[in-house]
Design an enzyme around this catalytic site. Structure first.
Site, PDB file in Angstrom:
ATOM      1  N   TYR A   4      74.700  11.564 -20.939  1.00  0.00           N
ATOM      2  CA  TYR A   4      75.515  11.532 -19.707  1.00  0.00           C
ATOM      3  C   TYR A   4      76.971  11.877 -19.991  1.00  0.00           C
ATOM      4  O   TYR A   4      77.644  12.511 -19.168  1.00  0.00           O
ATOM      5  CB  TYR A   4      75.374  10.178 -19.002  1.00  0.00           C
TER       6      TYR A   4
ATOM      7  N   CYS B  66      74.841  -6.188 -12.002  1.00  0.00           N
ATOM      8  CA  CYS B  66      75.631  -7.380 -11.601  1.00  0.00           C
ATOM      9  C   CYS B  66      76.533  -7.025 -10.433  1.00  0.00           C
ATOM     10  O   CYS B  66      77.229  -7.860  -9.892  1.00  0.00           O
ATOM     11  CB  CYS B  66      76.461  -7.868 -12.790  1.00  0.00           C
TER      12      CYS B  66
ATOM     13  N   CYS C  45      79.580  -3.703 -19.685  1.00  0.00           N
ATOM     14  CA  CYS C  45      80.067  -4.104 -18.359  1.00  0.00           C
ATOM     15  C   CYS C  45      81.112  -5.210 -18.502  1.00  0.00           C
ATOM     16  O   CYS C  45      80.823  -6.289 -19.023  1.00  0.00           O
ATOM     17  CB  CYS C  45      78.899  -4.605 -17.500  1.00  0.00           C
TER      18      CYS C  45
ATOM     19  N   ARG D 107      77.019  15.543 -19.944  1.00  0.00           N
ATOM     20  CA  ARG D 107      76.959  16.087 -18.570  1.00  0.00           C
ATOM     21  C   ARG D 107      78.297  15.879 -17.884  1.00  0.00           C
ATOM     22  O   ARG D 107      78.769  16.734 -17.126  1.00  0.00           O
ATOM     23  CB  ARG D 107      75.815  15.447 -17.786  1.00  0.00           C
TER      24      ARG D 107
ATOM     25  N   HIS E  81      72.269  10.767  -5.287  1.00  0.00           N
ATOM     26  CA  HIS E  81      71.913  10.329  -6.650  1.00  0.00           C
ATOM     27  C   HIS E  81      73.126   9.794  -7.384  1.00  0.00           C
ATOM     28  O   HIS E  81      73.117   9.715  -8.610  1.00  0.00           O
ATOM     29  CB  HIS E  81      71.281  11.502  -7.421  1.00  0.00           C
TER      30      HIS E  81
ATOM     31  N   CYS F 191      77.133  -1.051 -13.622  1.00  0.00           N
ATOM     32  CA  CYS F 191      76.481  -1.977 -14.550  1.00  0.00           C
ATOM     33  C   CYS F 191      74.972  -1.755 -14.531  1.00  0.00           C
ATOM     34  O   CYS F 191      74.356  -1.761 -13.469  1.00  0.00           O
ATOM     35  CB  CYS F 191      76.791  -3.425 -14.155  1.00  0.00           C
TER      36      CYS F 191
ATOM     37  N   CYS G 298      79.971  -8.442 -16.600  1.00  0.00           N
ATOM     38  CA  CYS G 298      78.937  -9.227 -17.303  1.00  0.00           C
ATOM     39  C   CYS G 298      79.570  -9.866 -18.530  1.00  0.00           C
ATOM     40  O   CYS G 298      79.363 -11.034 -18.822  1.00  0.00           O
ATOM     41  CB  CYS G 298      77.802  -8.318 -17.762  1.00  0.00           C
TER      42      CYS G 298
HETATM   43  N1  APR Z   1      72.003  29.240  -5.446  1.00  0.00           N
HETATM   44  C1  APR Z   1      71.085  28.541  -4.725  1.00  0.00           C
HETATM   45  N2  APR Z   1      69.989  28.003  -5.267  1.00  0.00           N
HETATM   46  C2  APR Z   1      69.831  28.167  -6.587  1.00  0.00           C
HETATM   47  C3  APR Z   1      70.728  28.846  -7.420  1.00  0.00           C
HETATM   48  C4  APR Z   1      71.858  29.400  -6.780  1.00  0.00           C
HETATM   49  N3  APR Z   1      72.756  30.070  -7.491  1.00  0.00           N
HETATM   50  N4  APR Z   1      70.282  28.797  -8.697  1.00  0.00           N
HETATM   51  C5  APR Z   1      69.132  28.085  -8.674  1.00  0.00           C
HETATM   52  N5  APR Z   1      68.852  27.738  -7.415  1.00  0.00           N
HETATM   53  C6  APR Z   1      67.745  26.958  -6.918  1.00  0.00           C
HETATM   54  C7  APR Z   1      66.481  27.070  -7.735  1.00  0.00           C
HETATM   55  O1  APR Z   1      65.686  28.136  -7.282  1.00  0.00           O
HETATM   56  C8  APR Z   1      65.815  25.717  -7.414  1.00  0.00           C
HETATM   57  O2  APR Z   1      65.055  25.809  -6.232  1.00  0.00           O
HETATM   58  O3  APR Z   1      68.157  25.624  -7.039  1.00  0.00           O
HETATM   59  C9  APR Z   1      66.999  24.799  -7.152  1.00  0.00           C
HETATM   60  C10 APR Z   1      67.249  23.837  -8.290  1.00  0.00           C
HETATM   61  O4  APR Z   1      66.127  22.960  -8.323  1.00  0.00           O
HETATM   62  P1  APR Z   1      66.147  21.790  -9.385  1.00  0.00           P
HETATM   63  O5  APR Z   1      66.547  22.328 -10.695  1.00  0.00           O
HETATM   64  O6  APR Z   1      64.845  21.055  -9.249  1.00  0.00           O
HETATM   65  O7  APR Z   1      67.337  20.853  -8.918  1.00  0.00           O
HETATM   66  P2  APR Z   1      67.354  19.823  -7.713  1.00  0.00           P
HETATM   67  O8  APR Z   1      66.494  20.273  -6.587  1.00  0.00           O
HETATM   68  O9  APR Z   1      68.778  19.546  -7.443  1.00  0.00           O
HETATM   69  O10 APR Z   1      66.699  18.494  -8.375  1.00  0.00           O
HETATM   70  C11 APR Z   1      66.698  17.327  -7.558  1.00  0.00           C
HETATM   71  O11 APR Z   1      65.877  16.041  -9.440  1.00  0.00           O
HETATM   72  O12 APR Z   1      66.003  15.680 -11.733  1.00  0.00           O
HETATM   73  C12 APR Z   1      66.356  15.197 -10.476  1.00  0.00           C
HETATM   74  O13 APR Z   1      68.215  13.830 -10.035  1.00  0.00           O
HETATM   75  C13 APR Z   1      67.852  15.158 -10.370  1.00  0.00           C
HETATM   76  O14 APR Z   1      69.238  15.617  -8.438  1.00  0.00           O
HETATM   77  C14 APR Z   1      68.164  16.126  -9.223  1.00  0.00           C
HETATM   78  C15 APR Z   1      66.876  16.126  -8.438  1.00  0.00           C
END
Ligand code: APR
Length: 276
Positions: free
Chosen positions: A69, A135, A191, A72, A123, A131, A194
């Site tokens: 994380y 908590c 935390c 990210r 999300h 935490c 906590c």
């Molecule tokens: N513009 C628009 N769409 C796009 C682009 C772009 N430039 N590039 C990729 N995509 C599309 C892909 O075709 C796909 O359909 O974005 C989508 C991304 O899908 P995922 O990778 O599954 O992401 P998402 O739908 O946000 O995932 C939902 O899953 O893992 C969990 O919490 C995580 O928030 C995430 C959730």
């Protein structure tokens, strides 16, 4: 009949529409250089999400998940909102009844000036530190990078390692550059609420000898809670375990008690004299 692809018609509809709802995902941030999850080069394409992004993963290996994380967070801080984020933010400012539901935790819509009251981060956000033990403690908008010295390795991985398109190995899992050992208890964020609570418990424990340690309906396996049984014993306590599972009597000696029973049934009985 296939869907219309007329930009002109759509522009008229956006102009004339009042209540507009949007659901956004990782694809909105792809153009900013952040990997999506399932598409080509997606985060989950090379890794099992449950290995990194679930409560079980965090309990199994808090250091790896913290590093994931932190990486990210770092990645999201090294890229900029794109024209899509700004267009949505402007539409939100213009349209009274527009609501954007975003699954993205990358903070790019807020950074594009998307009005908070028109944005629901379904999300959560990489920049709100909550935490794990629920908590209730949350620190919002923490953009510190690295979050703490131990997580510095996550910030030194440059964003090109996450180039979308080609499939990339998550740099932190790359055996070629193993991450340094992290002391979870000492070096990772804990935390404060906590911790403060535990400090109060510690102060109570240290206040003097403890006569009795009641262990009720718990396997006493999860720390730091489980640690109090041993500490109470060291402060002189006799231990009483109330648990239908015979295994929970392990480690008790002849000074202790074990009641193999349903707590709801036996506690009133055990306390009846003291309560008379
Ligand atoms: N513009 C628009 N769409 C796009 C682009 C772009 N430039 N590039 C990729 N995509 C599309 C892909 O075709 C796909 O359909 O974005 C989508 C991304 O899908 P995922 O990778 O599954 O992401 P998402 O739908 O946000 O995932 C939902 O899953 O893992 C969990 O919490 C995580 O928030 C995430 C959730």
């Amino acid at each position: 009949m296939p869907p219309s692809t007329s930009v002109q018609d759509f522009q008229d509809i956006v102009t004339s529409s009042d209540r507009i709802l949007a659901l956004c995902g990782a694809g909105l941030s792809a153009a900013s250089g952040l990997p999506t999850f399932r598409g080509a080069g997606g985060l989950w394409r090379n890794h099992d999400a449950t290995a990194l992004a679930t409560p079980d993963a965090f309990e199994d290996d808090p250091a790896l998940v913290w590093l994931f994380y932190a990486w990210r967070r770092h990645l999201s801080l090294t890229v900029e909102p794109n024209a899509g984020h700004y267009a949505l933010a402007e539409l939100a400012k213009k349209k009274e009844n527009f609501l954007c539901l975003s699954q993205n935790v990358d903070g790019l819509s807020p950074r594009a000036g998307h009005p908070e009251d028109k944005l629901r981060l379904l999300h959560g956000s990489l920049f709100d530190i909550k935490c794990f033990d629920e908590c209730g403690y949350i620190e919002k908008n923490n953009h510190k990078d690295p979050l703490c010295p131990a997580l510095e390795p996550a910030s030194s991985v440059n964003s090109s390692a996450a180039g979308s398109g080609g499939s990339h190995k998550l740099p932190l899992l790359d055996p070629k550059n193993p991450v340094p050992k992290i002391d979870v208890k000492k070096d990772l964020p804990h935390c404060p609420q906590c911790k403060h609570g535990l400090l109060q418990v510690d102060a109570w424990v240290r206040r003097g000898p403890i006569a009795l340690m009641l262990v009720i309906g718990t396997g006493a396996q999860v720390y730091p809670a489980a640690g109090y049984v041993g500490r109470a014993k060291r402060m002189g306590a006799r231990v009483a375990v109330i648990n239908p599972d015979p295994e929970s009597a392990e480690g008790l000696d002849d000074r202790d008690f074990f009641f193999q029973s349903d707590a709801a049934e036996i506690l009133p009985q055990l306390f009846s004299k003291a309560l008379a």
